[in-house]
Design an enzyme around this catalytic site. Structure first.
Site, short mmCIF file in Angstrom:
data_model
loop_
_atom_site.label_atom_id
_atom_site.label_comp_id
_atom_site.label_asym_id
_atom_site.label_seq_id
_atom_site.Cartn_x
_atom_site.Cartn_y
_atom_site.Cartn_z
N CYS A 217 13.16 -22.20 -74.31
CA CYS A 217 12.89 -21.76 -75.77
C CYS A 217 11.50 -21.30 -75.51
O CYS A 217 10.81 -21.44 -74.65
CB CYS A 217 13.11 -22.63 -76.71
SG CYS A 217 11.72 -23.83 -76.86
N CYS B 160 8.57 -24.00 -75.37
CA CYS B 160 8.76 -24.64 -74.14
C CYS B 160 8.17 -23.83 -72.99
O CYS B 160 7.35 -24.28 -72.23
CB CYS B 160 10.27 -25.15 -73.83
SG CYS B 160 10.79 -26.58 -74.48
N CYS C 95 17.76 -24.65 -76.32
CA CYS C 95 16.85 -24.66 -75.21
C CYS C 95 17.38 -25.63 -74.24
O CYS C 95 17.89 -26.76 -74.62
CB CYS C 95 15.65 -25.01 -75.56
SG CYS C 95 14.35 -25.46 -74.33
N CYS D 258 14.25 -28.80 -74.43
CA CYS D 258 13.90 -29.57 -75.72
C CYS D 258 15.06 -29.67 -76.52
O CYS D 258 14.92 -30.30 -77.38
CB CYS D 258 13.03 -28.82 -76.36
SG CYS D 258 13.25 -27.40 -77.20
N ASP E 167 0.55 -81.88 -98.63
CA ASP E 167 1.76 -82.18 -98.94
C ASP E 167 2.17 -81.87 -100.54
O ASP E 167 1.22 -81.77 -101.44
CB ASP E 167 1.78 -83.91 -98.73
CG ASP E 167 1.68 -84.34 -97.56
OD1 ASP E 167 1.99 -83.34 -96.33
OD2 ASP E 167 1.17 -85.49 -97.32
ZN ZN Z 1 12.47 -25.79 -75.80
#
Ligand code: ZN
Ligand code: NAG
Ligand code: NAG
Length: 529
Positions: A21, A24, A109, A112, A344
């Site tokens: 893509c 990317c 893509c 990714c 206590d």
């Molecule tokens: Zn991508």
């Protein structure tokens, strides 16, 4: 304008053909300008496609110059020209196809798996913002965390190997570490958009984290071949559903040779038919710590819920009484109470009280003015007669350690109602008052032996004073080292504490009531009224 360089051109072409893509492609071209990723997907495509077309002209130009200079055979020129032309046309076509992604549903893509395509836009940012708003947090800043399917690393590696040769041939100094990570590119884009939607700034160390995660079932098996190359990397762990964690996959990828990887996994990666599925968006606000001092006026109130064999032995507890108003004001999901020592059930804590701190987990509100904290303190005070709280304040996680610091060396003061078998008079008490810095040996008391190991501890009783009530009763005030078992010092615990008050007074003595008068830990600081 996206800062792309001429040297990127062959890489861009190759990545386009591989089905990467647009974002990317920017990543693999090491574009580190955040704003480039924030452009709309269409705009990035438009720039990339213009860039590729430019390169077409330049190439023709180059060839022409070359022809003039070297005068190669006409045939070869033609071939080169047509090849270059074809290549560019296909690359440009791919760019155009990818550009249609958002509307036309073009290919997902290969690297990714759609994360930087359909989830990197205002539409998804709005969805994230809506999810955050629905949780009703009051926030001052935010930070986004992203969890990606582990196979993304495998696909990234495959794509990197695919262009590595190209990169080497052009002798460009591009290492795998220079590639912008999917996670980074995603954050640069989405985080800014979500921040705008919610009108709070992004802060790297913000206590408020919005977690976005993706899965991709179709390619889950991508990682599996790694198990045979690095069995050490994939060990089952308790809390993980799969051994193929992102960390393990990254480790395995560091070990595997390029050859072996390419023999086992397609380079470039195969085209998926579906995109990632976003997981539920989750929000988490870091803990807020509230400290103070408490008094306990009841002899029937444990510090923490008293449960034996799953059954509650006594209603209420100090921690619950303090926690209730805090939980509702901070709108927290839970709490973690700690204190400087404990008393206590039947022991009161008087004086300035005992330092405590309350960790409020995942608070939906965390900012309070001093006046509001004071109102909270009053609400706790008024909620019950059994406890009171003072010096309530918000503190840092780091400051908490000061409560436990040197706890053993601190001094504690007590007051106890003592019974004696033999009749006593004032002079018996004068004897006691003259004892200073008395060291005693205490074997772990019988009553706590079920939860503490058997040991002998030395403790110091710094001083004592006494006032006679009647011939069988007196009030004993003690200043001791923290951690002294007072009850055992008085009755002797069947000789397990030596010396004890029976030894000293040469009669049987017992403790009827005990109060903590002061816990000398100078934290948290006093809050002026
Ligand atoms: Zn991508
Ligand atoms: C509670 O506090 C203890 C000690 O500080 C810590 O070990 C524990 O993890 C905390 N629990 C939670 C739920 O935060
Ligand atoms: C709560 O009680 C403590 C102890 O009596 C007192 O010192 C403090 O001022 C009270 N705080 C408020 C706000 O009522």
């Amino acid at each position: 304008m996206i800062p792309l360089k001429d040297k990127d051109k062959p890489i861009i072409r190759k990545l386009l053909d591989a089905g990467c893509c647009a974002r990317c492609i920017l990543r693999f071209c090491c574009v580190a300008v955040q704003s480039a990723y924030r452009l709309s997907y269409e705009d990035i495509c438009r720039e990339l496609s213009a860039f590729v077309r430019d390169s077409e002209k330049e190439q023709t130009h180059d060839v022409t110059i070359q022809t003039q200079k070297d005068d190669p055979p006409q045939k070869k020129l033609k071939l080169e020209n047509s090849q270059a032309g074809e290549h560019d046309t296909s690359a440009a076509a791919t760019v155009t196809a990818e550009c249609g992604r958002d509307t036309a549903g073009a290919s997902v893509c290969v690297v990714c798996l759609g994360v930087l395509q359909d989830f990197c836009n205002h539409g998804f940012a709005k969805k994230v913002a809506e999810a955050v708003k629905a949780e009703n947090y009051e926030i001052e800043s935010l930070v986004l965390s992203v969890s990606l399917p582990a196979q993304l690393s495998v696909r990234e590696h495959s794509c990197w190997l695919h262009i590595k040769k190209e990169v080497r041939e052009k002798s460009m100094c591009l290492g795998k570490d220079d590639v912008i990570q999917v996670k980074e590119a995603f954050k640069w884009t989405l985080q800014t958009m979500v921040s705008k939607e919610l009108r709070v700034p992004v802060l790297a160390n913000s206590p408020f984290e919005v977690a976005v995660g993706f899965t991709h079932a179709e390619t889950d098996a991508d990682c599996h071949f790694l198990a045979t190359t690095c069995s050490d990397c994939f060990k089952p762990t308790k809390n993980k559903l799969s051994v193929f964690t992102r960390m393990a996959v990254v480790k395995a990828l560091e070990k595997i040779s390029d050859d072996k990887f390419c023999r086992n996994f397609p380079c470039p990666p195969t085209k998926p038919s579906t995109e990632c599925s976003p997981q539920d968006i989750t929000c988490l606000h870091g803990s807020v710590f509230v400290a103070g001092r408490y008094n306990k006026f009841s002899r029937e109130l444990p510090q923490t819920p008293w449960v034996i064999d799953g059954e509650r032995r006594m209603e209420g507890s100090v921690e619950e009484l303090i926690a209730a108003p805090l939980l509702s004001s901070f709108r927290a999901e839970g709490f973690n109470f700690s204190s400087s020592g404990r008393e206590d059930v039947d022991v009161r804590t008087l004086g300035n009280g005992r330092p405590f701190a309350m960790e409020l987990l995942n608070p939906h509100r965390s900012q309070f003015t001093k006046a509001e904290i004071r109102q909270l303190q009053e609400a706790i005070n008024q909620s019950s007669d059994k406890i009171r709280v003072r010096d309530l304040q918000i503190v840092t996680r780091e400051a908490m350690s000061r409560m436990k610091e040197g706890e053993e060396e601190k001094t504690k003061s007590y007051s106890a109602l003592i019974w004696t078998q033999r009749s006593i008079e004032k002079k018996d008490l004068e004897f006691i008052e003259n004892i200073k810095e008395l060291t005693i040996d205490q074997k772990t008391p019988l009553r706590v032996l079920h939860r503490r190991p058997l040991a002998v501890r030395q403790r110091v009783i710094h001083s004592m004073s006494a006032s006679l009530l009647d011939c069988h009763h007196f009030t004993l005030r003690l200043r001791t080292q923290a951690g002294t078992y007072i009850k055992e010092f008085v009755h002797g615990d069947f000789g397990r504490t030596k010396p004890n008050l029976c030894d000293l007074m040469q009669t049987e003595t017992d403790i009827l009531e005990l109060d903590v008068e002061s816990v000398d830990v100078d934290w948290p600081p006093a809050v002026p009224e």
